[in-house]
Design an enzyme around this catalytic site. Structure first.
Site, mmCIF file in Angstrom:
data_model
loop_
_atom_site.group_PDB
_atom_site.id
_atom_site.type_symbol
_atom_site.label_atom_id
_atom_site.label_comp_id
_atom_site.label_asym_id
_atom_site.label_seq_id
_atom_site.Cartn_x
_atom_site.Cartn_y
_atom_site.Cartn_z
ATOM 1 N N LYS A 182 0.634 -1.558 -0.255
ATOM 2 C CA LYS A 182 -0.311 -0.088 -0.214
ATOM 3 C C LYS A 182 0.773 1.693 0.071
ATOM 4 O O LYS A 182 1.728 1.574 0.913
ATOM 5 C CB LYS A 182 -1.166 0.064 1.269
ATOM 6 N N GLU A 255 10.956 1.223 10.002
ATOM 7 C CA GLU A 255 11.339 2.125 9.612
ATOM 8 C C GLU A 255 11.328 3.553 9.253
ATOM 9 O O GLU A 255 10.291 4.003 8.923
ATOM 10 C CB GLU A 255 11.926 2.231 8.335
ATOM 11 N N CYS A 289 13.929 10.877 5.582
ATOM 12 C CA CYS A 289 14.346 10.696 6.580
ATOM 13 C C CYS A 289 15.410 10.454 8.253
ATOM 14 O O CYS A 289 15.806 10.891 8.981
ATOM 15 C CB CYS A 289 13.682 9.303 7.255
ATOM 16 N N GLU A 386 11.297 16.662 14.529
ATOM 17 C CA GLU A 386 11.712 16.329 12.809
ATOM 18 C C GLU A 386 11.142 16.903 12.170
ATOM 19 O O GLU A 386 9.997 17.075 11.733
ATOM 20 C CB GLU A 386 11.012 14.988 12.919
HETATM 21 P P1 NAD Z 1 3.350 7.921 7.898
HETATM 22 O O1 NAD Z 1 2.920 7.279 8.848
HETATM 23 O O2 NAD Z 1 2.037 9.638 8.203
HETATM 24 O O3 NAD Z 1 2.266 6.834 6.946
HETATM 25 C C1 NAD Z 1 3.673 5.612 5.822
HETATM 26 C C2 NAD Z 1 2.204 5.174 5.293
HETATM 27 O O4 NAD Z 1 1.012 4.815 6.583
HETATM 28 C C3 NAD Z 1 1.465 5.685 4.010
HETATM 29 O O5 NAD Z 1 1.147 4.682 3.658
HETATM 30 C C4 NAD Z 1 0.325 5.864 5.757
HETATM 31 O O6 NAD Z 1 -0.988 6.083 4.251
HETATM 32 C C5 NAD Z 1 -0.086 4.974 6.641
HETATM 33 N N1 NAD Z 1 -0.577 5.009 7.480
HETATM 34 C C6 NAD Z 1 -0.962 5.761 7.728
HETATM 35 N N2 NAD Z 1 -1.560 5.713 9.475
HETATM 36 C C7 NAD Z 1 -1.208 4.198 9.505
HETATM 37 C C8 NAD Z 1 -1.737 3.177 10.737
HETATM 38 N N3 NAD Z 1 -3.157 3.687 11.470
HETATM 39 N N4 NAD Z 1 -1.797 1.899 10.117
HETATM 40 C C9 NAD Z 1 -1.376 1.601 9.137
HETATM 41 N N5 NAD Z 1 -0.701 2.574 8.246
HETATM 42 C C10 NAD Z 1 -0.676 3.852 8.463
HETATM 43 O O7 NAD Z 1 4.385 8.720 7.167
HETATM 44 P P2 NAD Z 1 4.630 9.703 6.463
HETATM 45 O O8 NAD Z 1 4.417 11.358 6.718
HETATM 46 O O9 NAD Z 1 4.011 9.583 4.865
HETATM 47 O O10 NAD Z 1 6.513 9.827 5.707
HETATM 48 C C11 NAD Z 1 7.625 10.537 6.406
HETATM 49 C C12 NAD Z 1 8.242 9.762 7.633
HETATM 50 O O11 NAD Z 1 8.509 8.667 7.087
HETATM 51 C C13 NAD Z 1 8.743 10.728 8.560
HETATM 52 O O12 NAD Z 1 8.841 10.466 9.832
HETATM 53 C C14 NAD Z 1 10.246 10.210 8.198
HETATM 54 O O13 NAD Z 1 11.044 10.103 9.167
HETATM 55 C C15 NAD Z 1 9.376 8.466 8.312
HETATM 56 N N6 NAD Z 1 11.027 8.057 6.809
HETATM 57 C C16 NAD Z 1 11.829 7.668 7.868
HETATM 58 C C17 NAD Z 1 12.767 6.550 6.898
HETATM 59 C C18 NAD Z 1 13.243 5.409 6.992
HETATM 60 O O14 NAD Z 1 13.746 4.353 6.390
HETATM 61 N N7 NAD Z 1 13.146 5.103 8.712
HETATM 62 C C19 NAD Z 1 12.551 6.514 5.088
HETATM 63 C C20 NAD Z 1 12.011 7.649 4.725
HETATM 64 C C21 NAD Z 1 10.914 8.721 5.852
#
Ligand code: NAD
Length: 484
Positions: A182, A255, A289, A386
């Site tokens: 997804k 991650e 990230c 962040e």
């Molecule tokens: P997010 O957590 O809002 O969303 C990520 C994904 O999770 C989306 O597909 C979203 O639809 C889904 N999601 C949201 N709520 C959910 C739930 N309750 N259950 C299951 N899935 C759900 O994150 P974002 O805003 O899309 O991304 C930014 C964040 O990602 C930042 O904090 C960044 O640091 C982190 N990030 C981490 C890495 C890493 O490798 N550590 C890499 C890239 C981004």
């Protein structure tokens, strides 16, 4: 809101209907949502919003494909994963343009991400996990091997939608699992396209792509037939996933977020390092990230470093990623844009001093200028949170003990960097930073063969390398007694 023009439609084939891939077939949905171009706020296309029944069908398809897929010799699975790389490469230009359109990133960033996705598929396709033979005599063998888990749920964010999807698809499939993936509702288009292109490449049900909102992600993490969730996204969502994975003790790889410190020692070449740190902090408009999110500069060089950083920043062009000459694109979505506006308002009302930026321009698009803040207090929001956008605190230090303590004073532990000519000192500092990756005199060098994962609340588990591959498996020991 203006739809794409006919001319744009003629140039790109990106404004047509996007479909999900369930059991190797196209799936639409009566419910839809819209994908926007963050540089113009125009609608690009409408996207299926999967129903719970459709998710169930995708998981059922992955479950029934598992027996056949996992039984195939690994060489065949590896060859098909390498072929995913070939497909991305064959459509690289389309993917790069579509990625810029939906994510906002400038051309160089799109090249990096799509090129990296090809490399990852090919390199992960060379990996396999050896069987460990603990005992082998005429009468008895004890062997431990790694076996696939079953159906894996993949959930990706909006900053690197293609590369981070590939980081999950490639090892999950090589290891013998099937998958339901997804993408983020903010950036679903490239992932849906990839699903469409792979229908003729992979056996039906092996890779299912479903699009929808956060609820769809939650349903996936709760489903009893899903054995593992591989998630990249925010720490807040990671916590929810860990909770809901408890239902059937799903394996999880999380991650999550980071607030990476960079420590600049007094013996660096100031201009060269300032330029490197600029890209460390602002690449992908800081929606990264592992961006350098707090830059600690030794007091002896603080002023000259700040000047060099600001001077360089002034040469960088923020704009529509599809325009030639743009270095940094917009913020990807309105939600994140509003968060950044709020953070900047807070910085202003706290009386922080801006070395550069801070004013949101008028007009369409989610543009935030490169913003550098002069030595804010350690407990200010721009240091503690962040930002996930181009708002960088530049901080002063003069004592190594103090800077190590400040670098570690965070719930996060994703990555860090240390910059200095005195390698012994830099290496000693690096060893004391609580983070999964610490770079010295370089940054953001990733490899399919190097483990990546966060400490503390930046995550659980590893992606990449054999350790990352192993996370898509269970360990199985078979003890054979031949003395019968
Ligand atoms: P997010 O957590 O809002 O969303 C990520 C994904 O999770 C989306 O597909 C979203 O639809 C889904 N999601 C949201 N709520 C959910 C739930 N309750 N259950 C299951 N899935 C759900 O994150 P974002 O805003 O899309 O991304 C930014 C964040 O990602 C930042 O904090 C960044 O640091 C982190 N990030 C981490 C890495 C890493 O490798 N550590 C890499 C890239 C981004």
């Amino acid at each position: 809101m203006a739809m794409a023009t006919q001319a744009e439609k003629a140039t790109f084939d990106f404004f047509s209907d996007y479909t999900m891939t369930i059991d190797g077939k196209s799936a639409t949905s009566t419910a839809t949502f819209e994908a926007f171009n963050p540089a113009t706020e125009e609608v690009i296309a409408s996207v299926p919003d999967a129903s719970r029944d459709q998710l169930d069908s995708a998981i059922a398809a992955a479950k029934s494909a598992f027996a056949g897929w996992s039984a195939r010799p690994i060489a065949e699975r590896q060859a098909l994963v390498a072929k995913i790389g070939d497909v991305i490469e064959a459509h690289a230009e389309d993917f790069m343009r579509l990625l810029t359109l939906e994510q906002g990133k400038a051309r160089a960033g799109a090249e990096w991400e799509i090129g990296g996705s090809v490399i990852w598929c090919r390199e992960i396709a060379t990996q396999s996990l050896a069987t460990h033979v603990a005992e082998k005599t005429e009468s008895r063998t004890v062997e431990t091997s790694r076996v696939p888990l079953g159906v894996v749920g993949g959930i990706t964010p909006w900053n690197f939608p293609v590369l981070l999807a590939v980081w999950k698809i490639a090892p999950a499939l090589v290891a013998g699992n099937t998958m339901v993936l997804k993408p983020s509702p903010w950036t679903p288009l490239c992932t849906l396209k990839l699903g469409e292109l792979l229908r003729d490449v992979l056996p039906a049900g092996v890779l299912n792509i479903v699009s929808g909102g956060n609820d769809l992600g939650a349903w996936l993490t709760q489903h009893p037939d899903v054995r593992k969730i591989s998630f990249t996204g925010s720490t807040a969502t990671g916590r929810k996933i860990m909770e809901s994975a408890a239902g059937n003790l799903k394996r999880i790889t999380l991650e999550l977020g980071g607030n990476d410190p960079a420590i600049v020692l007094p013996d660096v070449e100031v201009e060269k390092t300032a330029k490197e740190l600029f890209w460390a902090a602002f690449q992908n408009t800081s929606q990264f990230c592992v961006a350098a999110k707090r830059v600690y500069v030794h007091a002896d060089i603080y002023d000259s470093f700040a000047k060099a950083l600001v001077d360089y920043a002034k040469t960088v062009k923020v704009g529509d990623g599809s325009q030639q000459g743009t270095d940094l694109g917009p913020i990807q979505n309105k939600m994140q844009f509003e968060k950044l506006k709020n953070l900047l308002d807070d910085a202003r009302s706290a009386g922080l001093s801006f070395l550069l930026g801070g004013e949101i321009p008028e007009g369409k698009g989610y543009f935030v200028p490169v913003t550098i803040i002069d030595n804010p207090p350690e407990d200010s929001r721009v240091v503690v949170e962040e930002a996930f956008g181009p708002v960088l605190p530049l901080l002063k230090f003069d004592d190594i003990e103090d800077v190590v303590a400040r670098a570690n004073d965070t719930e996060y532990g994703l990555a860090a960097s240390v910059w200095g000519k005195d390698i012994d000192t830099a290496r000693r500092i690096a060893g004391r930073i609580e983070a999964g990756t610490v770079w010295i005199n370089e940054i953001h060098s990733f490899s399919p063969h190097v483990a990546f994962g966060g400490h503390k609340q930046s995550g659980i588990g590893i992606e990449n390398a054999l350790e990352g591959l192993a996370e898509y498996t269970n360990s199985q020991t078979i003890v054979t007694n031949r003395a019968v």
